[in-house]
Structure formats: C-alpha cells, structure tokens
Design an enzyme around this catalytic site. Structure first.
Site, PDB file in Angstrom:
ATOM      1  N   ASP A  24       1.373  -3.849  13.540  1.00  0.00           N
ATOM      2  CA  ASP A  24       0.538  -4.593  12.598  1.00  0.00           C
ATOM      3  C   ASP A  24      -0.638  -3.746  12.114  1.00  0.00           C
ATOM      4  O   ASP A  24      -1.170  -2.918  12.859  1.00  0.00           O
ATOM      5  CB  ASP A  24       0.013  -5.852  13.289  1.00  0.00           C
ATOM      6  CG  ASP A  24      -0.517  -6.874  12.311  1.00  0.00           C
ATOM      7  OD1 ASP A  24      -0.186  -6.784  11.111  1.00  0.00           O
ATOM      8  OD2 ASP A  24      -1.272  -7.760  12.742  1.00  0.00           O
ATOM      9  N   ASN A  26      -0.819  -2.194   8.743  1.00  0.00           N
ATOM     10  CA  ASN A  26      -0.571  -1.221   7.673  1.00  0.00           C
ATOM     11  C   ASN A  26      -1.385  -1.534   6.417  1.00  0.00           C
ATOM     12  O   ASN A  26      -1.992  -0.649   5.808  1.00  0.00           O
ATOM     13  CB  ASN A  26       0.914  -1.189   7.320  1.00  0.00           C
ATOM     14  CG  ASN A  26       1.766  -0.623   8.437  1.00  0.00           C
ATOM     15  OD1 ASN A  26       1.307   0.188   9.233  1.00  0.00           O
ATOM     16  ND2 ASN A  26       3.011  -1.054   8.502  1.00  0.00           N
ATOM     17  N   ARG A  37      -1.294  -1.169  -0.714  1.00  0.00           N
ATOM     18  CA  ARG A  37      -0.775  -1.546   0.595  1.00  0.00           C
ATOM     19  C   ARG A  37       0.435  -0.713   0.999  1.00  0.00           C
ATOM     20  O   ARG A  37       0.633  -0.400   2.174  1.00  0.00           O
ATOM     21  CB  ARG A  37      -0.418  -3.037   0.606  1.00  0.00           C
ATOM     22  CG  ARG A  37      -1.632  -3.950   0.593  1.00  0.00           C
ATOM     23  CD  ARG A  37      -1.209  -5.410   0.526  1.00  0.00           C
ATOM     24  NE  ARG A  37      -0.434  -5.807   1.684  1.00  0.00           N
ATOM     25  CZ  ARG A  37      -0.959  -6.247   2.821  1.00  0.00           C
ATOM     26  NH1 ARG A  37      -2.276  -6.327   2.966  1.00  0.00           N
ATOM     27  NH2 ARG A  37      -0.189  -6.620   3.823  1.00  0.00           N
ATOM     28  N   HIS A  41       2.086   1.237   4.599  1.00  0.00           N
ATOM     29  CA  HIS A  41       3.442   1.137   5.158  1.00  0.00           C
ATOM     30  C   HIS A  41       4.080   2.519   5.293  1.00  0.00           C
ATOM     31  O   HIS A  41       4.794   2.792   6.262  1.00  0.00           O
ATOM     32  CB  HIS A  41       4.297   0.220   4.286  1.00  0.00           C
ATOM     33  CG  HIS A  41       3.853  -1.211   4.286  1.00  0.00           C
ATOM     34  ND1 HIS A  41       3.816  -1.970   5.434  1.00  0.00           N
ATOM     35  CD2 HIS A  41       3.417  -2.021   3.276  1.00  0.00           C
ATOM     36  CE1 HIS A  41       3.381  -3.192   5.141  1.00  0.00           C
ATOM     37  NE2 HIS A  41       3.130  -3.236   3.836  1.00  0.00           N
ATOM     38  N   ASN A  72       7.809 -12.709   6.238  1.00  0.00           N
ATOM     39  CA  ASN A  72       7.308 -11.680   5.325  1.00  0.00           C
ATOM     40  C   ASN A  72       7.959 -11.727   3.948  1.00  0.00           C
ATOM     41  O   ASN A  72       7.448 -11.114   3.001  1.00  0.00           O
ATOM     42  CB  ASN A  72       7.510 -10.280   5.920  1.00  0.00           C
ATOM     43  CG  ASN A  72       6.546  -9.945   7.030  1.00  0.00           C
ATOM     44  OD1 ASN A  72       6.842  -9.128   7.902  1.00  0.00           O
ATOM     45  ND2 ASN A  72       5.376 -10.583   7.041  1.00  0.00           N
ATOM     46  N   ARG A  75       5.691 -12.550   0.991  1.00  0.00           N
ATOM     47  CA  ARG A  75       4.686 -11.620   0.462  1.00  0.00           C
ATOM     48  C   ARG A  75       4.960 -11.303  -1.007  1.00  0.00           C
ATOM     49  O   ARG A  75       6.054 -11.578  -1.516  1.00  0.00           O
ATOM     50  CB  ARG A  75       4.687 -10.341   1.302  1.00  0.00           C
ATOM     51  CG  ARG A  75       4.153 -10.560   2.708  1.00  0.00           C
ATOM     52  CD  ARG A  75       3.838  -9.272   3.398  1.00  0.00           C
ATOM     53  NE  ARG A  75       3.190  -9.504   4.695  1.00  0.00           N
ATOM     54  CZ  ARG A  75       2.687  -8.551   5.452  1.00  0.00           C
ATOM     55  NH1 ARG A  75       2.743  -7.290   5.054  1.00  0.00           N
ATOM     56  NH2 ARG A  75       2.110  -8.837   6.611  1.00  0.00           N
TER      57      ARG A  75
END
Length: 258
Positions: A24, A26, A37, A41, A72, A75
């Site tokens: 968790d 990233n 973002r 990753h 997820n 998102r």
C-alpha cells in the site's frame, strides 16, 4: 554461493514459511512528489522485483502479494488502465527470470474480470512454472477474501451434490483445499505498508494465526533493509497457537532432545 541468511544475520529455522503483503502507498508516494499516481505504481513494481528476489534468496517458501483488489475496479478508469498496463509489462519482462529462478507462479482472485490477453499471459506463466520446485509466488489480482470464501463454499456444495463427499466429512482441511491458496503452507506473517491498520479483505481465512506487522513506510520506499527488519521481528515473537509459554518451552526442549 552466497548464504543470504548469514549475510542478513537471520536464523533459517525461525523464518516465516509464508508471507502475505499488502503493498500500500503507491499513490501517496507519487502525490508527495507531485507525480501522477501511475508513477507510484511503476516504482512499486521495482519493489516487487526486489522483495520477491530477496524472499527466494533467504528461503521463504511462499510469498503472496496483494496487487489489485476486487474493490480497486472502482478506481478512475485511467488509473486502472495504467495498472493493467504495468501488469502486462511485468509478466512479459519477468517471465524468463521467474522460470529460470525455479519460482512457482500463480494468480489468485477472480481473473474472469481481467482482459483476455492478461489472462493468457498469466496462464502461460503458470503453466511454464507449474513443475518448478522453488518459492511459491502468488499475486492477488481482482481479489477479495469474501469472494474467495464464497467460491470455496460453492466448490464444496458442488462436491456434496455430486456425491464426492458427505456433508459430515467437511472440515477445515476440506475447506482449505477449495481456497485460492490451496497447497500453500499456512500464512505465518502479514505485512501492510503505508501506515494503514486494517487487513482490507485480504486472506481472511488464512490470517487466523498469522503474525501481523503494520509499517508506516510507503510501498515504493519499502526496501530490503525494512523487509529484513520485519522478518527479524517475526523471529522474536512467541507463537503459542492457544498453548501456554510453558508448553511451548517444553516442546522446544523435547524437539532438541529428539
């Protein structure tokens, strides 16, 4: 040949067999640097490579990484697309290394939600590593423990209806044989990075007797030193499994005398 346990001052007899990690932080890592973002990753994938290789070198039997949860999918579409692109890149890039390093690879979760080309990449790597005898590397994709447990229940119901087992024969071993992690050793150690203190629907059945570790470091900054530090902490914990400290001490003495 390098003795990695000796290099890192680890007792191989006290290592966890199976480690699960929620990777968790990233996005927050990228935000702190005013980057998109997806940059976080990408940096996180570098840590995956580092920690996976180190785990195999020190003798960890199984490593399960939570890469993308069932939740997820909610998102933003561009972030999900970027993560899926990184997944394609990772599997293609690491395919030969994983095979050559004798790693057994599998994906756990509801892969039906993944695109067909990703499923094909996964299946090819799973097939190419199924006879390997080294560390088990499991990547949780489109995964949620509630979904995993429901899938296991449905498999058991099918077995009963088909007459392969009787209802009274169902026990913990039967249930575990129907989980995504079937065949792996029990989960000994759970790690979550980034300072969050929850398990987020990850390996809920398997966590029953795992030692839990929560660390403030964001996943892209979670390096070998930090990982080894937590593994050392694991080796210092007394795991009683419902017994007393005195009983554990007696078992250790008996084992030494055996």
């Amino acid at each position: 040949m390098i003795n990695y346990c000796e290099k890192w001052d680890l007792n191989p007899l006290l290592l966890p067999r199976h480690i699960g990690i929620i990777m968790d932080g990233n996005g927050r890592w990228a935000a702190k640097r005013h980057l998109p973002r997806i940059a976080g990753h990408r940096k996180g994938v570098e840590r995956v490579q580092e920690i996976t290789e180190l785990s195999g070198n020190i003798g960890i039997t199984a490593l399960t990484l939570f890469a993308f949860s069932d939740e997820n999918w909610r998102r933003p579409e561009d972030e999900v697309g970027g993560i899926m692109g990184l997944l394609r890149w990772y599997i293609r890039k690491e395919h030969k290394r994983i095979v050559d390093n004798n790693v057994q690879f599998r994906v756990i979760g509801d892969r039906r939600k993944l695109s067909m080309d990703i499923i094909e990449l996964i299946e090819e790597l799973e097939q190419d590593t199924e006879k390997n005898t080294g560390m088990h590397l499991s990547v949780a994709l489109s995964y949620g423990a509630h979904g995993e447990i429901l899938r296991a229940v449905k498999k058991i119901v099918d077995k009963v209806q088909e007459g392969n087992i009787f209802k009274d024969d169902i026990d913990a071993c039967t249930f575990e044989s129907c989980l995504d992690t079937q065949g792996l050793p029990p989960l000994d150690m759970f790690i979550r990075t980034s300072g969050e203190y929850r398990v987020s629907n990850f390996l809920l059945w398997q966590l029953a007797y795992a030692e839990l570790f929560f660390d403030d470091v964001l996943w892209p900054d979670f390096d070998s030193e930090k990982f080894i530090s937590l593994v050392r902490q694991f080796s210092l914990r007394e795991r009683r499994f419902g017994m007393t400290s005195e009983q554990i001490a007696q078992k250790i003495v008996a084992h030494k005398h055996y």
